[in-house]
Design a protein around this motif. Structure first.
Motif, short mmCIF file in Angstrom:
data_model
loop_
_atom_site.label_atom_id
_atom_site.label_comp_id
_atom_site.label_asym_id
_atom_site.label_seq_id
_atom_site.Cartn_x
_atom_site.Cartn_y
_atom_site.Cartn_z
N ASP A 1 -5.96 11.71 7.05
CA ASP A 1 -5.27 10.85 6.08
C ASP A 1 -3.98 11.54 5.69
O ASP A 1 -3.78 12.72 5.96
N HIS B 1 4.96 5.81 11.17
CA HIS B 1 4.31 5.55 9.90
C HIS B 1 5.26 5.91 8.76
O HIS B 1 5.91 6.96 8.82
N ARG C 1 -3.40 8.92 -1.36
CA ARG C 1 -3.71 9.22 0.04
C ARG C 1 -4.03 7.94 0.79
O ARG C 1 -4.67 7.02 0.27
N SER C 2 -3.59 7.88 2.03
CA SER C 2 -3.94 6.74 2.88
C SER C 2 -5.42 6.81 3.20
O SER C 2 -6.05 7.86 3.06
N GLY D 1 0.81 -1.21 0.00
CA GLY D 1 0.00 0.00 0.00
C GLY D 1 0.84 1.26 0.00
O GLY D 1 2.04 1.23 -0.30
N MET E 1 1.06 3.12 2.82
CA MET E 1 1.44 3.42 4.19
C MET E 1 1.64 2.13 4.99
O MET E 1 0.91 1.16 4.80
N VAL F 1 5.02 6.75 4.78
CA VAL F 1 4.08 7.01 3.68
C VAL F 1 4.91 7.17 2.41
O VAL F 1 5.91 7.88 2.41
N GLU G 1 -0.60 11.89 2.78
CA GLU G 1 -0.16 11.71 1.40
C GLU G 1 1.27 12.24 1.32
O GLU G 1 1.56 13.33 1.80
#
Lengths: 367, 367, 367, 367
Positions: A318, A266, A273-274, A241, A243, A268, A320
């Motif tokens: 969220d 985290h 966007r998550s 994914g 993230m 990313v 990004e």
């Protein structure tokens, strides 16, 4: 509930008199304030906010120049003061977030308190934090714990300044009226060993034979960046994914490293966007590296290395990334879980961006 | 920590400018407020205080006369507002304490919230509280739970008014920004059964075969006075002292009945003062029956049936009865224990009484 | 797996020689015995069996006449020896079941062992079992615990003989090679108090304030028949079926009263057969009162007051009462749960009765 | 306890008749066998024993040559049969220990059972064990789990033979009559991923965010030699002694990797004997590497790479290395702890060596 039983005009007089009576003996009616006290969803006073890394670094440098570290003041720390919290030096109602700076060859004195603290290292090298005699060396990206009621002090033996993020549960412990504090008899406590907790507890699923953890916190005091980095890479590879997220656990219980705060990291990656989530309780995010944008409750926060931002309770968020980024997060999730008050859900629809946050910047510093 | 590095006069200017810079970007220095933020011992804002039962009863009666119970207001509740808490309707920073009144043939509507509540019955009969369909009959001295997120409403089918003490963790859940609230679709929820939890879980050490408690709270919702009374008598007989104390537990875990609040009942018999203790976290005491005196941090509080008083964090307290007395106590001990912040100690020396508390009384009510 | 790789006749010679080699160095092949070692379902050696109460009582009376209780022998106990277990004095592979008899004014000496024991009283009165100084009075239908490593002895101060059922985890502790045993320095230990555990822990959901159970077993040592009786009545009233079942729990944890054995009590009322169930692990049932029939794996066992019968692992069992009956059950469920090996399921179809068990009876006793 | 109440000669006749009566109805007296059933200390039937690595390797090679792996036989496994256990294929009353061999390009079929198993790799490479779809690659010194009721099979894709030690709780699960077994519908299960458990759970104190372990066993299925090796080195460096010991833990709970067995690894360095200890429950030791001597209950066992030996319950044991050595140990400690039956103590005095064990060796193999 909002009116007198019968209709005549003088009932209002009776009510006025009744409310005055209540106030005179330190009582308050519930029915006039039920909706404020019991909102359908959390209605936090704290607001989403972002502090820029450039500003934090500049002011930390200024503080190094202006402020000596002494007993009494104890630490050179600049605390995030959420504008929604009425002037308190707190990032959220439960969390203290701050940048701490230690110049070359400086030391901060040894003390202990029932508030628990974590340190997430932003830049510099050559510092160790001694925790009940165990000197924990600190490097960028490392997480270091100073659990409740452990004596701790910071020593910079190097030639460069160092800064890290401080996260504490101080506002929560304060609310609970459970703060105890004590200075160590000496300015600095004796160092008995270096990175001992790491030598003993940093094997993956390996424990010294016969281990039982009687302490209320992780006996592992340092979590190294290299490990976190590798694990995030493995998780991203396996989930495919944008993230991946890890949390820092007590290896002897699998629970949170500290009883009141959950620490997470985290990564990313660019590409979208998550999924937005929201949870009860609040978080502070620290951008360890990278650049990107987080949308919090419809408001966009653009961030880059060193920025810090706050997500209040039950606000959707969220992330990004523009470039591969790591966000360190400290939250009160552990406390809410312990009290059985934790809720978390994913938000199905991507958030509309309604506004873009404009961070406050300094005109000029120290001029 | 408290001054500039170098001496020249203009350093004060630099400092002033620096502090202004901090403020302008929502940062605060730690070093100027370390001692306030980290006191040696808890320094609660809440103060020891007592509300008289006579006043509470009179105002509850007045409220029955003046206020109808409706959706929106929800409950006829008078909340203890600790004068140290700046006008908030809270007894302590974590606890809500109140008297609730329900007249003959009245009903309070069904709702649920993530704040947990307990009811300790003071006088009257004929009411039941329905908790997720189970109608729990309430008699004087009974403790009834309405745990977090259970639908609950109160029904008075009798011909007499009824009053009870309400204890909630609302201030704590509020601080954690974790309050959720929902009305039941109907004014009152359907009653599926009467006292079912008691039939199933009120055997001493007996559980239905195959029990496992997945709920975060006790499945036993009612604790009867007769049981508490008998157990206190047995404990006093076996310890031979002036005080015996029980706590209300989840029979499926042995833990506190609710995750955030500890409920206890103390019996004090004439013959001397109990040993003083102090603990982190705060308590509300409700005098169920009797007369006597508690000394809190050197201040004497004389009490009689129906009085309620507050002991803030880390204040020493001891009790002395004139006639055999029962004190019901609700505290945040369960929360502090869950967060590993609980401390309790006995105080060796009997407390000197330095002042005597003078309760506020009404001139005249409802005139 | 069952043959040599290549075909030539002499391969059998090589195999023979190989198996002889293995045996000579204390090794065994798995592949020749996989199916025996790993059956699809448990294949217990213990068989369903029933001992008649009349026989047990007669032999217990004979034993009272013939056998004095002394150090070394320690107890006047007749053990159920499951015919499937090759002569061992064990009811099942994990459980010891027995009838114990104590005549008027007799005493059994004090000792302790790591095997845990329970006593379920069948008839008589006037005995107490002292457990680490606490004299627990025993009446019919009471359950008394003597947990692992607690000193215990039995004293009959009355004028009548008394018999009870003894259940121990001795076969299991034996298999684990974990039996330790020690005599008390005196024939009987001093009695410090009477029924103290009951005074302290027998409130429903009530615990002494500040209780924490550090012992691995229930601090409540006696569970009274009156309580069990009332709870069974309440459960039957609320479930409306032919059977209600309770288990005896540690009030400080909600877990089993002992770490290795689950104690349960079932009431069966006339009106049909209970739903058949089967579970991993074995049980001993003791008919406290009543008459009826249990079908075990298709075989019918008719029982009446005082009978004892065994249900081996994974055998289906259902019960049917002719008159209202109570069946006390001790099983190794607690152990299997602790080891995460417990399975239990209901059997959809009522069992066909294929055979009827014929109990062994004595021709004449002591003639 | 051992005689009749009165003296006359015919009492012996009555006793004889009584004992015959007991036997005829499947009862046994306790008092004639109390001392056997309740020894002061564990009196295991299993005896200390050692199997030589050279013999095990030779017979494993012979087995590869003679025996094909098929459904029904399932595995090419040679089990340690403790001479004290009457011919059972068990190393101790609770533990199965064996050597398993898999030739180049061989596969063992997929099945599952409620007995849990561990594999500790001795030599070779190129094999993976698939556990519920996750192919766990195996290298020398690695520990691989196949927890209860997980489908597992072994695949050798390499060109060399591979051998490992198998440890199972089969005798214990057998005693509890809790063995369930099932073949996978296919000879081999599909491989869904490679080393996924390791990618997800092998960070030190790091867990995927939101982890909660509902399984009764570790979700980490592989523990790598490189990690164990490094941790033993760190522990030895910090304790400065002749021995360091780790145990393999469930990273989500800190408890044992499996609910019934404790896996440990000891490194012993030349320089003296380790302090002798004894514990309730039994162990199998596997010499991964090195040479040395262990003294068990006064008997010396000389060992070298590949040897396996057994320490029965409560036998004192100490170790001494000639060259740096690693001893892998599997024991039933986890089970005894879960049942609250575990005891362990150090033995103050060094053990006298009274005898030296002479291992059984083959004259010639496969000739």
């Amino acid at each position: 509930m909002n009116g007198p039983r019968d209709d005549p005009r003088d009932l209002q007089d009776r009510l006025d008199s009744f409310y005055a009576d209540l106030a005179s003996v330190d009582l308050q009616p519930l029915w006039t304030q039920t909706k404020n006290l019991l909102p359908a969803c959390p209605a936090p006073a704290a607001i989403p906010w972002l502090w820029q890394g450039a500003t934090l670094r500049a002011l930390a440098a200024e503080a190094r120049d202006l402020i000596t570290i002494e007993r009494g003041g104890e630490r050179r720390v600049l605390a995030l003061a959420n504008p929604g919290l009425g002037g308190a030096p707190f990032a959220t109602p439960t969390l203290w977030g701050a940048i701490q700076a230690l110049g070359p060859h400086e030391r901060a004195p040894a003390h202990r308190h029932t508030a628990s603290a974590i340190r997430f290292v932003l830049e510099g090298d050559g510092v160790w934090t001694t925790v009940d005699g165990d000197a924990c060396r600190m490097h960028p990206g490392d997480l270091v714990l100073t659990p409740a009621w452990t004596f701790h002090d910071h020593t910079n033996e190097g030639d460069e300044a160092m800064t890290w993020f401080d996260g504490l549960d101080l506002p929560l412990v304060n609310t609970l009226d459970a703060v105890f504090y004590e200075n160590h008899p000496d300015f600095n406590q004796p160092v008995r060993c270096y990175d001992l907790s790491e030598q003993i507890y940093a094997g993956s699923g390996l424990l010294p034979y016969g281990t039982s953890n009687d302490a209320p916190h992780s006996p592992l005091l340092v979590y190294r960046w290299a490990q976190s980095d590798a694990m995030l890479a493995r998780l991203l590879a396996s989930n495919g994914g944008v993230m991946a997220s890890i949390e820092f656990a007590d290896p002897t219980s699998g629970g949170p490293a500290l009883p009141t705060m959950t620490c997470a990291l985290h990564r990313v990656v660019p590409g979208g966007r998550s999924i937005a989530t929201r949870k009860s309780g609040s978080s502070i995010f620290v951008v360890y590296r990278g650049a990107g944008r987080s949308v919090i409750d419809g408001q966009a926060f653009d961030w880059t290395t060193g920025d810090m931002f706050v997500v209040p309770s039950w606000k959707s968020v969220d992330h990004e990334a523009e470039t591969t980024s790591e966000l360190f997060e400290v939250s009160d999730e552990a406390a809410l879980r312990a009290l059985r008050l934790f809720r978390r859900e994913t938000v199905d629809e991507p958030q509309d961006v309604k506004t873009v946050f404009r961070p406050r910047a300094l005109e000029a510093i120290g001029t």
